[in-house]
Design an enzyme around this catalytic site. Structure first.
Site, PDB file in Angstrom:
ATOM      1  N   ARG A 156       0.834  -1.211   0.000  1.00 33.99           N
ATOM      2  CA  ARG A 156       0.000   0.000   0.000  1.00 33.99           C
ATOM      3  C   ARG A 156       0.867   1.258   0.000  1.00 33.99           C
ATOM      4  O   ARG A 156       0.993   1.948  -1.008  1.00 33.99           O
ATOM      5  CB  ARG A 156      -0.952  -0.015   1.218  1.00 33.99           C
ATOM      6  CG  ARG A 156      -2.080   1.000   1.131  1.00 33.99           C
ATOM      7  CD  ARG A 156      -1.697   2.423   1.494  1.00 33.99           C
ATOM      8  NE  ARG A 156      -1.145   2.550   2.841  1.00 33.99           N
ATOM      9  CZ  ARG A 156      -0.584   3.677   3.285  1.00 33.99           C
ATOM     10  NH1 ARG A 156      -0.504   4.747   2.509  1.00 33.99           N
ATOM     11  NH2 ARG A 156      -0.070   3.743   4.509  1.00 33.99           N
ATOM     12  N   ASP A 157       1.531   1.525   1.095  1.00 31.45           N
ATOM     13  CA  ASP A 157       2.297   2.769   1.200  1.00 31.45           C
ATOM     14  C   ASP A 157       3.433   2.791   0.182  1.00 31.45           C
ATOM     15  O   ASP A 157       3.772   3.845  -0.372  1.00 31.45           O
ATOM     16  CB  ASP A 157       2.854   2.878   2.627  1.00 31.45           C
ATOM     17  CG  ASP A 157       3.382   4.248   2.947  1.00 31.45           C
ATOM     18  OD1 ASP A 157       3.187   5.175   2.148  1.00 31.45           O
ATOM     19  OD2 ASP A 157       4.021   4.398   4.014  1.00 31.45           O
ATOM     20  N   CYS A 176       6.193   9.412  -0.495  1.00 30.53           N
ATOM     21  CA  CYS A 176       4.910  10.026  -0.194  1.00 30.53           C
ATOM     22  C   CYS A 176       4.564  10.980  -1.329  1.00 30.53           C
ATOM     23  O   CYS A 176       5.337  11.897  -1.617  1.00 30.53           O
ATOM     24  CB  CYS A 176       4.953  10.776   1.137  1.00 30.53           C
ATOM     25  SG  CYS A 176       3.419  11.683   1.420  1.00 30.53           S
ATOM     26  N   HIS A 232      10.584   6.898   7.634  1.00 36.17           N
ATOM     27  CA  HIS A 232      11.116   6.963   6.274  1.00 36.17           C
ATOM     28  C   HIS A 232      12.616   7.241   6.372  1.00 36.17           C
ATOM     29  O   HIS A 232      13.073   7.848   7.342  1.00 36.17           O
ATOM     30  CB  HIS A 232      10.395   8.052   5.475  1.00 36.17           C
ATOM     31  CG  HIS A 232       9.009   7.640   5.056  1.00 36.17           C
ATOM     32  ND1 HIS A 232       8.545   7.773   3.781  1.00 36.17           N
ATOM     33  CD2 HIS A 232       7.998   7.076   5.755  1.00 36.17           C
ATOM     34  CE1 HIS A 232       7.308   7.314   3.704  1.00 36.17           C
ATOM     35  NE2 HIS A 232       6.948   6.897   4.887  1.00 36.17           N
ATOM     36  N   HIS A 246       6.748   4.484  12.305  1.00 38.73           N
ATOM     37  CA  HIS A 246       6.700   4.395  10.844  1.00 38.73           C
ATOM     38  C   HIS A 246       7.718   5.405  10.311  1.00 38.73           C
ATOM     39  O   HIS A 246       7.414   6.592  10.192  1.00 38.73           O
ATOM     40  CB  HIS A 246       5.257   4.739  10.421  1.00 38.73           C
ATOM     41  CG  HIS A 246       4.997   4.678   8.961  1.00 38.73           C
ATOM     42  ND1 HIS A 246       4.098   3.802   8.405  1.00 38.73           N
ATOM     43  CD2 HIS A 246       5.477   5.410   7.919  1.00 38.73           C
ATOM     44  CE1 HIS A 246       4.045   3.988   7.101  1.00 38.73           C
ATOM     45  NE2 HIS A 246       4.873   4.962   6.781  1.00 38.73           N
TER      46      HIS A 246
HETATM   47  P1  HMG Z   1     -12.323  14.604  -1.747  1.00 32.35           P
HETATM   48  O1  HMG Z   1     -12.035  14.487  -3.164  1.00 32.35           O
HETATM   49  O2  HMG Z   1     -11.608  15.646  -1.035  1.00 32.35           O
HETATM   50  O3  HMG Z   1     -13.849  14.949  -1.526  1.00 32.35           O
HETATM   51  O4  HMG Z   1     -12.068  13.194  -1.052  1.00 32.35           O
HETATM   52  P2  HMG Z   1     -15.134  14.054  -1.360  1.00 32.35           P
HETATM   53  O5  HMG Z   1     -15.071  13.338  -0.084  1.00 32.35           O
HETATM   54  O6  HMG Z   1     -16.291  15.010  -1.517  1.00 32.35           O
HETATM   55  O7  HMG Z   1     -15.169  13.064  -2.595  1.00 32.35           O
HETATM   56  C1  HMG Z   1     -15.137  13.478  -3.932  1.00 32.35           C
HETATM   57  C2  HMG Z   1     -15.173  12.289  -4.861  1.00 32.35           C
HETATM   58  O8  HMG Z   1     -14.376  11.244  -4.338  1.00 32.35           O
HETATM   59  C3  HMG Z   1     -16.579  11.708  -5.043  1.00 32.35           C
HETATM   60  O9  HMG Z   1     -16.654  11.207  -6.379  1.00 32.35           O
HETATM   61  C4  HMG Z   1     -16.577  10.542  -4.098  1.00 32.35           C
HETATM   62  O10 HMG Z   1     -17.498   9.539  -4.475  1.00 32.35           O
HETATM   63  C5  HMG Z   1     -15.170  10.072  -4.240  1.00 32.35           C
HETATM   64  P3  HMG Z   1     -17.222  12.087  -7.615  1.00 32.35           P
HETATM   65  O11 HMG Z   1     -18.600  12.453  -7.193  1.00 32.35           O
HETATM   66  O12 HMG Z   1     -16.306  13.277  -7.748  1.00 32.35           O
HETATM   67  O13 HMG Z   1     -17.144  11.165  -8.777  1.00 32.35           O
HETATM   68  N1  HMG Z   1     -14.709   9.309  -3.070  1.00 32.35           N
HETATM   69  C6  HMG Z   1     -14.293   8.039  -3.100  1.00 32.35           C
HETATM   70  N2  HMG Z   1     -14.165   7.159  -4.113  1.00 32.35           N
HETATM   71  C7  HMG Z   1     -13.734   5.934  -3.790  1.00 32.35           C
HETATM   72  N3  HMG Z   1     -13.395   5.565  -2.534  1.00 32.35           N
HETATM   73  C8  HMG Z   1     -13.504   6.428  -1.514  1.00 32.35           C
HETATM   74  C9  HMG Z   1     -13.971   7.711  -1.785  1.00 32.35           C
HETATM   75  N4  HMG Z   1     -14.211   8.794  -1.007  1.00 32.35           N
HETATM   76  C10 HMG Z   1     -14.658   9.759  -1.804  1.00 32.35           C
HETATM   77  N5  HMG Z   1     -13.150   6.055  -0.281  1.00 32.35           N
HETATM   78  C11 HMG Z   1     -10.788  11.842   0.384  1.00 32.35           C
HETATM   79  C12 HMG Z   1     -11.651  13.056   0.285  1.00 32.35           C
HETATM   80  C13 HMG Z   1     -10.213  11.718   1.763  1.00 32.35           C
HETATM   81  C14 HMG Z   1     -11.623  10.634   0.056  1.00 32.35           C
HETATM   82  C15 HMG Z   1      -9.671  12.028  -0.652  1.00 32.35           C
HETATM   83  O14 HMG Z   1      -8.969  13.171  -0.321  1.00 32.35           O
HETATM   84  C16 HMG Z   1      -8.759  10.831  -0.746  1.00 32.35           C
HETATM   85  O15 HMG Z   1      -9.126   9.727  -1.110  1.00 32.35           O
HETATM   86  N6  HMG Z   1      -7.494  11.053  -0.420  1.00 32.35           N
HETATM   87  C17 HMG Z   1      -6.544   9.975  -0.473  1.00 32.35           C
HETATM   88  C18 HMG Z   1      -5.268  10.451   0.030  1.00 32.35           C
HETATM   89  C19 HMG Z   1      -4.322   9.284   0.191  1.00 32.35           C
HETATM   90  O16 HMG Z   1      -4.604   8.109  -0.040  1.00 32.35           O
HETATM   91  N7  HMG Z   1      -3.124   9.643   0.614  1.00 32.35           N
HETATM   92  C20 HMG Z   1      -2.107   8.693   0.874  1.00 32.35           C
HETATM   93  C21 HMG Z   1      -2.360   7.979   2.184  1.00 32.35           C
HETATM   94  S1  HMG Z   1      -1.691   8.737   3.609  1.00 32.35           S
HETATM   95  C22 HMG Z   1      -0.077   8.275   3.619  1.00 32.35           C
HETATM   96  O17 HMG Z   1       0.369   7.693   2.689  1.00 32.35           O
HETATM   97  C23 HMG Z   1       0.754   8.530   4.825  1.00 32.35           C
HETATM   98  C24 HMG Z   1       0.950   7.269   5.656  1.00 32.35           C
HETATM   99  O18 HMG Z   1       1.399   6.203   4.840  1.00 32.35           O
HETATM  100  C25 HMG Z   1       1.947   7.549   6.758  1.00 32.35           C
HETATM  101  C26 HMG Z   1       3.317   7.948   6.262  1.00 32.35           C
HETATM  102  O19 HMG Z   1       3.819   7.353   5.270  1.00 32.35           O
HETATM  103  O20 HMG Z   1       3.916   8.781   6.924  1.00 32.35           O
HETATM  104  C27 HMG Z   1      -0.342   6.811   6.279  1.00 32.35           C
HETATM  105 MG    MG Z   2       5.156   5.677   4.802  1.00 32.48          MG
END
Ligand code: HMG
Ligand code: MG
Length: 301
Positions: A16-17, A241, A210, A208
């Site tokens: 995933r990450d 990231c 990096h 966690h």
């Molecule tokens: P958004 O775009 O800000 O707004 O999503 P929304 O909630 O109003 O959703 C808009 C659109 O997204 C809609 O579709 C929803 O249906 C769809 P449209 O009407 O435009 O066609 N939607 C989804 N579709 C599928 N699955 C869902 C979902 N939710 C909404 N679950 C949201 C907000 C949080 C969902 C968005 O910003 C998002 O998915 N962000 C993902 C960010 C991400 O994955 N970042 C990486 C993970 S964090 C990380 O890596 C750090 C970590 O590993 C720690 C580290 O490494 O330090 C944890």
């Molecule tokens: Mg990470």
């Protein structure tokens, strides 16, 4: 005095990450084979994908197919990252064993990563937490930028402790503290953990790290000395990231295993098979291993 644990749980976040940040597209079959190889190497907890908005993280768009393709091994947890109730429902339909939510210790990072403030992100988790509670699904919490933010710079340990405590109050069984940009050193890690420990028990904390500045293994030693017994890592140091420019990969699982072996700490993983799983995914991605241990061993043999 060291409180180093006798055994450590490794949370493998590579599928995933790691893969969310690799540009080369991979088929769900290749991802599933990678996950199966990790399970075969003894990894008991694998974050197998995420159910986020696919427009934001296209690499994870095939998580449904990945979960449908893996050959599930008894005793292995196949977890998924879920940002909201929509993601939780997708994860349940796919058969995820547990889920993880994520928040940031920095406001600017929260806005860039999930499009809302820290407080709004915590509120967004409430329906997810309720559904998970009803279905007896454990929820893990991630906290990003615990030692620094690519947009805001320094992050106060008090702020980290505050959001970590809120994630536990919400119902997370554990909070994984992420040095997302890999800027920490044993000194800053020690100060941050001391502050966090004043608010929550360290047996509810994972680390966690990096390896951007080459400090991840040293930082893990600091965490182990404080008694932390859950370490996130990614085979071959996959990933980085997407919202933190210049961030290198997660600490490599092979390097963590080598470190733990040196201390005689139990972990349950087979290093040779782990290196093979890494070689498989590196071949598919046409990249070099980011694990120093895997590199050294491939020169030796
Ligand atoms: P958004 O775009 O800000 O707004 O999503 P929304 O909630 O109003 O959703 C808009 C659109 O997204 C809609 O579709 C929803 O249906 C769809 P449209 O009407 O435009 O066609 N939607 C989804 N579709 C599928 N699955 C869902 C979902 N939710 C909404 N679950 C949201 C907000 C949080 C969902 C968005 O910003 C998002 O998915 N962000 C993902 C960010 C991400 O994955 N970042 C990486 C993970 S964090 C990380 O890596 C750090 C970590 O590993 C720690 C580290 O490494 O330090 C944890
Ligand atoms: Mg990470």
């Amino acid at each position: 005095m060291s409180r180093r644990p006798a055994s450590v749980k490794i949370v493998e976040v590579g599928p995933r990450d790691g893969l969310q940040n690799e540009n080369q597209p991979l088929s769900p079959q290749v991802k599933a084979m990678f996950i199966d190889k990790l399970a075969d190497a003894g990894v008991a907890y694998i974050e197998a994908g995420s159910f986020v908005n696919p427009k934001w993280v296209p690499q994870m768009a095939s998580s449904e197919e990945v979960f449908a393709t893996i050959a599930r091994k008894p005793g292995v947890t196949y977890a998924a990252l879920t940002p909201n109730i929509q993601g939780f429902e997708r994860a349940m339909d796919a058969g995820a064993s547990e889920v993880a939510v994520f928040a940031a210790a920095s406001e600017a990072f929260s806005e860039k990563n999930i499009n809302c403030s820290i407080e709004a992100s915590l509120q967004r988790f409430a329906p997810l937490m309720e559904a998970a509670n009803q279905q007896h699904i454990p929820v893990r919490g991630y906290l990003s930028c615990v030692l620094g933010c690519p947009y805001e710079g320094a992050v106060e340990p008090g702020q980290v402790a505050d959001v970590a405590a809120k994630l536990i109050e919400l119902g997370c069984y554990e909070v994984s503290l992420g040095d997302t940009i890999g800027i920490g050193t044993p000194a800053t890690v020690g100060r941050m953990l001391e502050t966090v420990e004043a608010r929550i028990k360290l047996d509810q904390v994972a680390v966690h790290f990096h390896d951007t500045y080459g400090m991840a293994i040293a930082n893990i030693c600091t965490a182990l000395d404080r008694g932390i017994a859950v370490v996130d890592s990614s085979v071959s140091g996959l990933g980085g990231c997407p919202y933190a420019e210049g961030a290198s990969g997660n600490v490599a699982t092979e390097d963590v295993v080598y470190l733990l072996d040196g201390f005689g700490i139990e972990h349950g993983l087979d290093l040779e098979k782990l290196i093979e799983a890494g070689a498989y995914i590196n071949g598919a991605l046409e990249r070099r291993s980011g694990s120093r241990v895997a590199q050294a061993k491939s020169k030796v043999h």
